[in-house]
Write an enzyme that holds these catalytic residues in place. Structure first.
Site, PDB file in Angstrom:
ATOM      1  N   GLU A 166       0.756  -1.280   0.044  1.00  0.00           N
ATOM      2  CA  GLU A 166       0.146  -0.159   0.256  1.00  0.00           C
ATOM      3  C   GLU A 166       0.711   1.353   0.025  1.00  0.00           C
ATOM      4  OE1 GLU A 166      -3.001  -0.223   2.992  1.00  0.00           O
ATOM      5  OE2 GLU A 166      -3.944  -1.970   2.521  1.00  0.00           O
ATOM      6  N   ASN A 299      -5.472  -4.846  -2.487  1.00  0.00           N
ATOM      7  CA  ASN A 299      -6.032  -4.623  -1.122  1.00  0.00           C
ATOM      8  C   ASN A 299      -7.294  -3.778  -1.509  1.00  0.00           C
ATOM      9  OD1 ASN A 299      -3.811  -6.036  -0.222  1.00  0.00           O
ATOM     10  ND2 ASN A 299      -2.940  -4.320   0.981  1.00  0.00           N
ATOM     11  N   GLU A 359      -5.416  -8.687   0.400  1.00  0.00           N
ATOM     12  CA  GLU A 359      -5.916  -8.251   1.741  1.00  0.00           C
ATOM     13  C   GLU A 359      -7.489  -7.999   1.007  1.00  0.00           C
ATOM     14  OE1 GLU A 359      -4.761  -5.088   3.916  1.00  0.00           O
ATOM     15  OE2 GLU A 359      -2.613  -5.863   3.793  1.00  0.00           O
TER      16      GLU A 359
HETATM   17  O1  IFM Z   1      -4.913  -3.468   8.898  1.00  0.00           O
HETATM   18  C1  IFM Z   1      -4.605  -2.632   7.479  1.00  0.00           C
HETATM   19  C2  IFM Z   1      -3.448  -3.243   7.084  1.00  0.00           C
HETATM   20  O2  IFM Z   1      -2.065  -3.157   7.662  1.00  0.00           O
HETATM   21  C3  IFM Z   1      -3.137  -2.667   5.634  1.00  0.00           C
HETATM   22  N1  IFM Z   1      -4.338  -2.643   4.783  1.00  0.00           N
HETATM   23  C4  IFM Z   1      -5.608  -2.117   5.491  1.00  0.00           C
HETATM   24  C5  IFM Z   1      -5.723  -2.954   6.724  1.00  0.00           C
HETATM   25  C6  IFM Z   1      -7.184  -2.874   7.371  1.00  0.00           C
HETATM   26  O3  IFM Z   1      -7.119  -1.192   7.665  1.00  0.00           O
END
Ligand code: IFM
Length: 453
Positions: A166, A299, A359
């Protein structure tokens, strides 16, 4: 049968080092920017920190057992940079840190769980931040060295690598709005940081490939599709800007298109570019960033319904796109069709070699019932809708090869502390007991059926 996923599709779960490991002072680990940020009053809800978190550093063996019981095929974790190079500058890495990841990887492989290692999930050594952090080009070299050390040690067994998690969050929350470490608020720093994060990705990829023969390497972007709130020109313009800032600024260079011209023009006009931007982007940088990779990690949590703030509500066209009612504890809208659309749009626009959901998940408060189970109907519904959205995207032609639920277990949710629970597994932070929630048991059945049962 048609609901089954293609053979070889990977179902896993993800975590990150600072969010679960704890043991921040163990075995010579250096200070990270998140240790410092958490220790700064007012930065994290309740002044909480990842100092203990899920104590995974000491409990990894039990956690891997639990992953096996849940039937996970793959586990995505990150490597704590300051456990391996405490200041980021050492000539020799810290053996104890590398040993920990050796043990973790071996335990995973023993259970038939494929390790997916992320290099940077936000815990930079504080010393590197003191020397300028991501806005400084020297951090690129430090990161490539970290990638080299880590992949040299683990590359014989870890065959899936993610350089960064990210970059938008790292740069825009870390250096522009100050919600994340190091807590700065400066457009120029944020855009310099973004360039260096991307460059460090590009330069690390060949190093990882060299050290981990036959591996697959990619970068993970968090993407938030922009849905205009109405058909007005103002909302279309706001959506273009949002998409450029959040998504295209990172996607375009990674796929060899350079920085989006419209955003460069806007940033220049608005004085957002760092003063030395034209010198900061050096010859060869954009080619390095565009290094071919094996997959794009995505993600995905939610879409953005974008309303212009340049015209008043009365002067804008009436809204035609409204959020659905269901929102998670993060106040993020639950709208899975947006994921299908995103995957198909990415396929059409960038023709990626492969896509992986690295994610996806939801924060919902849950707690164990009297019978010891942890009912969490809403998380299960969220996961079900999004896994189905993935299947639809595959049917539509997206080259999606895997799905990682966020997160394996409840953990430290950055500036929100421990109150937001994203885990498939409930963690009692007093006792460190782990209890699979109902959603985890359901996900186990999905994995067994290789599709939604
Ligand atoms: O917890 C975070 C993660 O570290 C990175 N992506 C989003 C998740 C939820 O906010």
């Amino acid at each position: 049968m048609s609901d089954r996923f293609p053979d070889g599709f990977i179902f896993g779960a993800a975590t990150s080092s600072y969010q679960i490991e704890g043991a921040v002072d163990a075995d010579g680990r250096g200070e990270s920017i998140w240790d410092r940020f958490c220790a700064t009053p007012g930065k994290v809800v309740g002044s909480e920190s990842g100092a203990v978190a899920c104590d995974h550093y000491h409990r990894y063996a039990q956690d891997v057992e639990m992953m096996a019981e849940l039937g996970l095929k793959a586990y995505r974790f990150s490597l704590a940079w300051p456990r391996i190079l405490p200041t980021g500058l050492e000539a020799e890495p810290l053996e104890a840190g590398l040993d920990f990841y050796d043990r973790l990887v071996d335990a995973l492989l023993e259970k038939g769980i494929t390790p997916w290692a992320t290099l940077y999930h936000w815990d930079m050594p504080q010393v590197l931040q003191d020397r300028g952090g991501w806005p400084a080009r020297s951090t690129v070299d430090a990161f490539v060295r970290f990638a080299d050390v880590a992949s040299k040690r683990l590359g014989d067994r870890v065959k899936h690598w993610i350089t960064h998690n990210e970059p938008w969050v790292v740069t825009m929350l870390g250096y522009l709005n100050g919600e994340h470490a190091p807590g700065h608020k400066d457009w120029g720093e944020a855009l310099a940081a973004a360039h260096h994060v991307l460059l460090s990705h590009g330069l690390a990829v060949p190093v990882i490939r060299e050290n981990a023969p036959g591996c697959e390497v990619g970068i993970t972007l968090n993407l938030c599709p922009a849905w205009p709130a109405s058909g007005s020109a103002a909302d279309a313009e706001a959506s273009r800007w949002f998409d450029g800032w959040f998504n295209r600024w990172f996607l375009d260079p990674v796929f060899g298109r350079g920085y989006p011209a419209d955003m460069l023009a806007d940033y220049r006009r608005d004085g957002h570019l760092p003063a030395d931007w034209d010198a900061l982007v050096q010859p060869g940088d954009m080619d390095a960033i565009a290094v071919p990779t094996d997959f794009l990690g995505i993600n995905f949590y939610s879409r953005g319904i974008i309303r212009s703030d340049k015209v008043s509500e009365e002067d804008n066209a009436p809204r035609t796109v409204f959020p659905v009612e269901e929102h998670t504890d993060m106040d993020w809208e639950v709208f899975a069709p947006s994921l299908t659309k995103l995957l198909l749009d990415l396929t059409e626009t960038y023709n990626p070699p492969a896509l992986v959901i690295t994610e996806n998940g939801a924060a919902y408060a849950t707690s164990p019932g009297e019978d010891g189970t942890v009912p969490d109907v809403k998380r299960q519904a969220y996961l079900q809708q999004h896994i189905e959205a993935c299947r639809l995207a595959i049917t539509g032609g997206a080259p999606l090869i895997g799905y990682f639920a966020w997160s394996l277990m409840d953990n430290f949710e950055w500036a929100f502390g421990y109150a937001k629970r994203f885990g498939l597994v409930w963690v009692d932070y007093e006792t460190q007991a782990r209890t699979p929630k109902d959603s985890a048991l359901w996900y186990r059945d999905v994995i067994t059926a290789h599709g939604i049962p």
